[in-house]
Each structure stands twice: as C-alpha cells, then as structure tokens.
Scaffold this motif. Structure first.
Motif, PDB file in Angstrom:
ATOM      1  N   VAL A 187       0.835  -1.203   0.000  1.00 17.60           N
ATOM      2  CA  VAL A 187       0.000   0.000   0.000  1.00 17.60           C
ATOM      3  C   VAL A 187       0.867   1.251   0.000  1.00 17.60           C
ATOM      4  O   VAL A 187       0.634   2.193  -0.780  1.00 17.60           O
ATOM      5  CB  VAL A 187      -0.946   0.003   1.219  1.00 17.60           C
ATOM      6  CG1 VAL A 187      -1.589   1.382   1.393  1.00 17.60           C
ATOM      7  CG2 VAL A 187      -2.029  -1.048   1.057  1.00 17.60           C
ATOM      8  N   TYR A 188       1.883   1.279   0.839  1.00 17.58           N
ATOM      9  CA  TYR A 188       2.746   2.459   0.916  1.00 17.58           C
ATOM     10  C   TYR A 188       3.554   2.646  -0.366  1.00 17.58           C
ATOM     11  O   TYR A 188       3.808   3.791  -0.781  1.00 17.58           O
ATOM     12  CB  TYR A 188       3.679   2.361   2.125  1.00 17.58           C
ATOM     13  CG  TYR A 188       3.021   2.765   3.420  1.00 17.58           C
ATOM     14  CD1 TYR A 188       2.575   4.069   3.621  1.00 17.58           C
ATOM     15  CD2 TYR A 188       2.825   1.850   4.451  1.00 17.58           C
ATOM     16  CE1 TYR A 188       1.956   4.451   4.804  1.00 17.58           C
ATOM     17  CE2 TYR A 188       2.204   2.222   5.638  1.00 17.58           C
ATOM     18  CZ  TYR A 188       1.781   3.526   5.802  1.00 17.58           C
ATOM     19  OH  TYR A 188       1.168   3.905   6.970  1.00 17.58           O
ATOM     20  N   LYS A 189       3.941   1.560  -1.010  1.00 16.25           N
ATOM     21  CA  LYS A 189       4.701   1.679  -2.256  1.00 16.25           C
ATOM     22  C   LYS A 189       3.818   2.244  -3.366  1.00 16.25           C
ATOM     23  O   LYS A 189       4.244   3.135  -4.120  1.00 16.25           O
ATOM     24  CB  LYS A 189       5.256   0.308  -2.660  1.00 16.25           C
ATOM     25  CG  LYS A 189       6.264   0.380  -3.798  1.00 16.25           C
ATOM     26  CD  LYS A 189       7.021  -0.920  -3.953  1.00 16.25           C
ATOM     27  CE  LYS A 189       8.116  -0.773  -5.005  1.00 16.25           C
ATOM     28  NZ  LYS A 189       8.911  -2.007  -5.153  1.00 16.25           N
ATOM     29  N   ILE A 190       2.586   1.735  -3.476  1.00 11.79           N
ATOM     30  CA  ILE A 190       1.670   2.256  -4.491  1.00 11.79           C
ATOM     31  C   ILE A 190       1.319   3.709  -4.177  1.00 11.79           C
ATOM     32  O   ILE A 190       1.232   4.552  -5.081  1.00 11.79           O
ATOM     33  CB  ILE A 190       0.402   1.386  -4.560  1.00 11.79           C
ATOM     34  CG1 ILE A 190       0.753  -0.024  -5.012  1.00 11.79           C
ATOM     35  CG2 ILE A 190      -0.625   1.998  -5.511  1.00 11.79           C
ATOM     36  CD1 ILE A 190      -0.407  -0.989  -4.964  1.00 11.79           C
ATOM     37  N   ARG A 191       1.119   4.001  -2.913  1.00 10.38           N
ATOM     38  CA  ARG A 191       0.791   5.375  -2.519  1.00 10.38           C
ATOM     39  C   ARG A 191       1.928   6.321  -2.871  1.00 10.38           C
ATOM     40  O   ARG A 191       1.693   7.461  -3.309  1.00 10.38           O
ATOM     41  CB  ARG A 191       0.502   5.421  -1.020  1.00 10.38           C
ATOM     42  CG  ARG A 191      -0.021   6.754  -0.522  1.00 10.38           C
ATOM     43  CD  ARG A 191      -0.476   6.638   0.924  1.00 10.38           C
ATOM     44  NE  ARG A 191      -1.017   7.891   1.424  1.00 10.38           N
ATOM     45  CZ  ARG A 191      -0.265   8.843   1.986  1.00 10.38           C
ATOM     46  NH1 ARG A 191       1.036   8.665   2.133  1.00 10.38           N
ATOM     47  NH2 ARG A 191      -0.830   9.968   2.406  1.00 10.38           N
ATOM     48  N   SER A 192       3.168   5.874  -2.706  1.00 13.06           N
ATOM     49  CA  SER A 192       4.313   6.699  -3.076  1.00 13.06           C
ATOM     50  C   SER A 192       4.337   6.976  -4.576  1.00 13.06           C
ATOM     51  O   SER A 192       4.581   8.111  -5.015  1.00 13.06           O
ATOM     52  CB  SER A 192       5.613   5.997  -2.639  1.00 13.06           C
ATOM     53  OG  SER A 192       6.741   6.727  -3.068  1.00 13.06           O
ATOM     54  N   ASN A 193       4.070   5.944  -5.384  1.00 12.31           N
ATOM     55  CA  ASN A 193       4.004   6.136  -6.835  1.00 12.31           C
ATOM     56  C   ASN A 193       2.854   7.056  -7.216  1.00 12.31           C
ATOM     57  O   ASN A 193       2.970   7.873  -8.135  1.00 12.31           O
ATOM     58  CB  ASN A 193       3.852   4.784  -7.538  1.00 12.31           C
ATOM     59  CG  ASN A 193       5.126   3.973  -7.532  1.00 12.31           C
ATOM     60  OD1 ASN A 193       6.221   4.508  -7.681  1.00 12.31           O
ATOM     61  ND2 ASN A 193       5.001   2.668  -7.375  1.00 12.31           N
ATOM     62  N   LEU A 194       1.745   6.926  -6.509  1.00 12.24           N
ATOM     63  CA  LEU A 194       0.573   7.752  -6.804  1.00 12.24           C
ATOM     64  C   LEU A 194       0.848   9.221  -6.486  1.00 12.24           C
ATOM     65  O   LEU A 194       0.442  10.121  -7.241  1.00 12.24           O
ATOM     66  CB  LEU A 194      -0.620   7.247  -5.996  1.00 12.24           C
ATOM     67  CG  LEU A 194      -2.019   7.619  -6.491  1.00 12.24           C
ATOM     68  CD1 LEU A 194      -2.235   7.106  -7.904  1.00 12.24           C
ATOM     69  CD2 LEU A 194      -3.074   7.036  -5.566  1.00 12.24           C
ATOM     70  N   LEU A 195       1.542   9.475  -5.393  1.00 11.21           N
ATOM     71  CA  LEU A 195       1.901  10.851  -5.050  1.00 11.21           C
ATOM     72  C   LEU A 195       2.870  11.442  -6.069  1.00 11.21           C
ATOM     73  O   LEU A 195       2.779  12.627  -6.422  1.00 11.21           O
ATOM     74  CB  LEU A 195       2.506  10.904  -3.643  1.00 11.21           C
ATOM     75  CG  LEU A 195       1.551  10.648  -2.477  1.00 11.21           C
ATOM     76  CD1 LEU A 195       2.314  10.596  -1.160  1.00 11.21           C
ATOM     77  CD2 LEU A 195       0.479  11.737  -2.423  1.00 11.21           C
ATOM     78  N   LYS A 196       3.797  10.624  -6.546  1.00 14.96           N
ATOM     79  CA  LYS A 196       4.726  11.074  -7.578  1.00 14.96           C
ATOM     80  C   LYS A 196       3.967  11.394  -8.862  1.00 14.96           C
ATOM     81  O   LYS A 196       4.237  12.406  -9.531  1.00 14.96           O
ATOM     82  CB  LYS A 196       5.779   9.987  -7.831  1.00 14.96           C
ATOM     83  CG  LYS A 196       6.847  10.377  -8.836  1.00 14.96           C
ATOM     84  CD  LYS A 196       7.854   9.251  -9.005  1.00 14.96           C
ATOM     85  CE  LYS A 196       8.903   9.619 -10.050  1.00 14.96           C
ATOM     86  NZ  LYS A 196       9.872   8.504 -10.253  1.00 14.96           N
ATOM     87  N   PHE A 197       3.018  10.533  -9.221  1.00 14.01           N
ATOM     88  CA  PHE A 197       2.193  10.747 -10.406  1.00 14.01           C
ATOM     89  C   PHE A 197       1.397  12.045 -10.265  1.00 14.01           C
ATOM     90  O   PHE A 197       1.307  12.855 -11.203  1.00 14.01           O
ATOM     91  CB  PHE A 197       1.263   9.547 -10.572  1.00 14.01           C
ATOM     92  CG  PHE A 197       0.375   9.589 -11.778  1.00 14.01           C
ATOM     93  CD1 PHE A 197       0.895   9.835 -13.031  1.00 14.01           C
ATOM     94  CD2 PHE A 197      -0.986   9.364 -11.656  1.00 14.01           C
ATOM     95  CE1 PHE A 197       0.079   9.862 -14.146  1.00 14.01           C
ATOM     96  CE2 PHE A 197      -1.815   9.388 -12.759  1.00 14.01           C
ATOM     97  CZ  PHE A 197      -1.281   9.642 -14.011  1.00 14.01           C
TER      98      PHE A 197
END
Length: 347
Positions: free
Chosen positions: A207-217
């Motif tokens: 979840v935290y890894k996807i959330r990090s990518n989502l914030l970058k996006f």
C-alpha cells in the motif's frame, strides 16, 4: 553532473545535469504540408533559412549533447534560458510564452508492473506557427504513433499548423496517463481482494509503495492542468483561435485524471485502515482466547494449590474420596465456564 556545478554561472549557461541515456543523440526530422511528408537531414535544416521552412518537426532523442542543443537553438533563435532548461531533466512541468514561440516542459509517465515503479521521462518542446522542436530524455521513440498519424494522407495533422501538432503531442502523453491510472486501478483491486488473506505487514508495505508512486504521479499531473489552462489566455499567433477548443478538451481530460487519482488515494487509505483494523481484530481474538484459557485455569490452579499444601491437619487429605471429589469439582467448574463463555459467544 550535479546541478550544484551550475552555481555561479551566468543565466542561460547550457550544462547537462542528468544521466546520459544513450551514446549519440538520435534525430528524426519531418517537413510536412498538405500533400508531402518527408524525412530531411538536420544539416540541411540548419543550412536552410528559417523563413523557407514549411511545417517542420524535429524530434531529438537524448539531451546530453550540449553543442547540438546550442546549434538548434541558434538556428531557430530560441532563448538561452530555454536551452538551459532543455539540458536540465529535473525541471518542473510548465508552459511559458516567449517572443519567438511557446516553450513547454512535460513528463511522459508509464508504470512498470513488474518493478512496481512509476517511470518518468522529461520532454521539452518549443514551437512556433511553422515549426516544432522536441527533446526527449530517453532513447525510446515516444511519439511514433503521432508520426504514423502524420503519414496518413489528408490527416488533420497535415492540414493544420504546428500548434495542432503540439496539442497532438500533449494529448498522446495525457492518454498515456490514463494507462497509468488503469495500472494503479489493477493494483488497488488486487489489494482489496487480498486484504483479508495476505500477510498484513506485506500488504501494508505494498500500500505504501503504491501510494508513493501515486503521489509522484500526482506531482506531475496537477501542475499540467494549471499550465494547460494558461494556454487559453496566451496572446499571439502561435496558437490559432480555432484550435483552443482542443486544449479545453485536453484540460477536461487532465481534470478527469486528477479526480481518478484523488479517488485512488482515498481507496488506498481505506485499504490501509482496513488492514490495520484487521491486525487489531486478530490481536483481540488472540487476547480473548488467552483470557478464556486463563479464566478456566484459575479455579483449577486454586484447587491444586490448596490441596497441594503440606499441612498436617488437613482432613480432606486423608479422605478416601478426596481425589475423586477434586476431579468432579474441577470438571464441573470447567464445564460451567465453557457453557458460560459459549453463551457469551466468546468461542
């Protein structure tokens, strides 16, 4: 090269600050009109007076060759500050008007499903009414689909000027953003299916890894929405009034993407809370079982402790049925407690 090495230099100093992605820059040059689309050599472009160019598109792969950037900039009279930004792959997303034309920094994004990582490529574009130059950071041919459309006879790209080509490039990149949101949707759906089955710690890490990518996006698409909105206010001849409707449509697409990203963030937060609650629930179940077992064990330990004392004057110790009475009392207490806890639905 670190950006710190630019400290103290005059504005407009062209210094490559990124990592070299390919050995030699690759250049694809197209000069197109209603009837003709042809490949032309860059030397021929640089030796030809700018006023004689028809619709011209120069697609440069690789931004490490500072001399090449300077030659193209000198021929088309591109501002030095623009050339400085082209060689710096850490620029923010922006669209800015200049005397000669319009300059844009955008980011092409794609999601690597295997590595679970969002990949980013900076693309710099400068265009006027009759020509467009773009600089891509990576060697991959990002705009091949647009070039294929340009090859189609009587296509809109051929009949309109470079402002429409600029729109087509932006529109293609935004379409790729939708593919990224689809990849995030697939990841989030998989997490929702596994939240009750997967190991909670591993799931929260995902979840935290996807959330990090989502914030970058999100960091790339939110500024683009604001910059596209500025195009409608730009004054000048670079963008035809009749083409503004396409940029308004593009702004709507980016708004849609930002809404999708916001919803995905909410879903991720919900999955994270659910996973944490699942951990707490499992812990409470364990504590409940330990409490039940301890409660049942306490009277047994009490009886054992009482009749395990070595006092001489304990009448029950010499009673013939004392041992049997201890077992009857113990079993009765255990059965009573089990019935009680079962009625309280603690099993």
């Amino acid at each position: 090269m670190s950006k710190r090495k630019k400290a103290g230099l005059s504005p407009g100093s062209i210094i490559f600050t990124g990592q070299k992605q390919l050995e030699h820059p690759e250049i694809i040059s197209l000069e197109y009109e209603t009837e003709i689309v042809k490949n032309i050599n860059l030397d021929d472009i640089l030796n030809k007076p700018q006023s004689l160019h028809s619709n011209l598109w120069i697609d440069v792969h690789g931004i490490h060759d500072v001399a090449l950037i300077k030659d193209i900039g000198d021929h088309f009279m591109i501002h030095k500050l623009v050339l400085e930004d082209i060689a710096d792959p850490s620029q923010r997303t922006k669209i800015e008007p200049y005397d000669m034309g319009i300059f844009a920094i955008i980011n092409n994004l794609n999601y690597d499903v295997e590595a679970k990582q969002l990949k980013q490529e900076q693309i710099a574009i400068f265009f006027t009414k009759n020509w467009l130059v773009d600089f891509q950071e990576h060697p991959d041919d990002t705009f091949l689909p647009i070039r294929n459309r340009l090859m189609v006879e009587h296509s809109r790209l051929r009949t309109l000027r470079c402002d429409y080509l600029f729109y087509a490039l932006l529109d293609y990149i935004v379409d790729c953003y939708f593919l990224v949101t689809d990849a995030f949707d697939a990841e989030i759906t998989d997490l929702e299916e596994k939240v009750h089955l997967a190991h909670t710690e591993d799931l929260i890490n995902r979840v935290y890894k996807i959330r990090s990518n989502l914030l970058k996006f999100r960091k790339f698409i939110y500024p683009l929405r604001e910059e596209i909105g500025k195009i409608k206010k730009l004054e000048g001849s670079c963008i035809e009034t009749s083409n503004l409707i396409y940029f308004r449509d593009l702004e709507d697409h980016i708004t849609h993407i930002t809404e999708i990203v916001d919803n995905q963030r909410e879903l991720l937060n919900g999955i994270k809370d659910l996973a944490i609650n699942q951990t707490s629930l499992n812990m409470n179940k364990d504590i409940k079982w330990l409490t039940v077992i301890s409660t049942i064990s306490i009277p047994i330990l009490f009886l054992t402790g009482v009749y395990g004392m070595n006092f001489k004057f304990m009448p029950e110790l010499e009673w013939h049925y004392g041992y049997l009475l201890w077992w009857v009392s113990t079993i009765s207490i255990i059965c009573t407690l089990i019935l009680y806890f079962n009625r309280k639905k603690m099993f």
